[in-house]
Design a protein around this motif. Structure first.
Motif, PDB file in Angstrom:
ATOM      1  N   TRP A 172       0.827  -1.217   0.000  1.00  0.00           N
ATOM      2  CA  TRP A 172       0.000   0.000   0.000  1.00  0.00           C
ATOM      3  C   TRP A 172       0.858   1.262   0.000  1.00  0.00           C
ATOM      4  N   TRP A 221      -8.132  -5.350  -4.808  1.00  0.00           N
ATOM      5  CA  TRP A 221      -7.331  -5.452  -3.587  1.00  0.00           C
ATOM      6  C   TRP A 221      -7.831  -4.549  -2.476  1.00  0.00           C
ATOM      7  N   MET A 222      -8.714  -3.623  -2.779  1.00  0.00           N
ATOM      8  CA  MET A 222      -9.371  -2.852  -1.719  1.00  0.00           C
ATOM      9  C   MET A 222     -10.518  -3.663  -1.116  1.00  0.00           C
ATOM     10  N   ALA A 251     -11.594  -6.916   2.398  1.00  0.00           N
ATOM     11  CA  ALA A 251     -12.722  -6.477   3.232  1.00  0.00           C
ATOM     12  C   ALA A 251     -13.670  -7.646   3.479  1.00  0.00           C
ATOM     13  N   CYS A 264     -11.363  -0.601   4.805  1.00  0.00           N
ATOM     14  CA  CYS A 264     -11.257  -0.909   3.375  1.00  0.00           C
ATOM     15  C   CYS A 264     -12.407  -0.274   2.599  1.00  0.00           C
ATOM     16  N   VAL A 288      -7.278   2.393   3.487  1.00  0.00           N
ATOM     17  CA  VAL A 288      -7.234   0.977   3.098  1.00  0.00           C
ATOM     18  C   VAL A 288      -5.943   0.336   3.612  1.00  0.00           C
ATOM     19  N   GLN A 301      -5.947  -2.712   6.352  1.00  0.00           N
ATOM     20  CA  GLN A 301      -5.437  -4.039   6.004  1.00  0.00           C
ATOM     21  C   GLN A 301      -4.206  -4.400   6.826  1.00  0.00           C
TER      22      GLN A 301
END
Length: 169
Positions: free
Chosen positions: A18, A99-100, A104, A128, A154, A158
């Protein structure tokens, strides 16, 4: 040693990934480097999915194995976004949005199944979703602080979720 790296690696790779995404959005990372990063992540995810399958056949771990397996294809969309000009926005959107949102879903499932710390996973899922929303609004409205806040949200969500999983289990 390999097994231990597989167990602890995500706690390092998630925040790094990220941070890298944020750097790329800020123009610090050139497209070729981003392309190489997508290829490396695709290989790492595929390797993790193959080598971890035996340990991830039941319960919460099985859900995360599925997320990783789907994530291989999501990340491949990112790889192809650098090679298919006509579909660049769509493919990069699949990669980033995937990937976001995939984690979640995993965090919600995990939060419902664990004996302790469920609130951490629900908070990670919320981060997320809020982050994805902020990013999307900021992107369409061309408001840098908003989409940047979305990516940070995000990434933090994560990171907190994966760190708890690594430390607790």
């Amino acid at each position: 040693m390999f097994r231990r790296s597989r167990e602890l690696g995500p706690a390092l790779l998630v925040p790094f990934a990220w941070t890298f995404v944020i750097a790329a959005h800020l123009g610090v990372v050139i497209p070729r480097t981003l392309f190489i990063a997508h290829v490396v992540m695709t290989v790492l995810l595929a390797g993790f999915a193959v080598t971890g399958r035996g340990d991830m056949r039941e319960g919460v771990l099985h859900v995360w194995w599925r997320i990783i397996a789907v994530g291989v294809f999501v990340t491949l969309a990112g790889v192809f976004s650098f090679r298919v000009d006509a579909a660049t926005l769509v493919l990069s959107g699949i990669a980033l949005g995937g990937w976001m949102l995939l984690p979640a879903a995993g965090f919600v499932y995990t939060g419902r199944r664990v004996a302790g710390g469920g609130w951490i996973y629900f908070s990670a899922a919320a981060a997320c979703l809020v982050g994805a929303s902020l990013y999307t609004i900021g992107l369409f409205e061309a408001v840098l602080p908003l989409w940047l806040a979305g990516l940070v949200c995000v990434g933090i969500g994560q990171t907190v979720g994966i760190l708890d999983a690594v430390l607790r289990y």
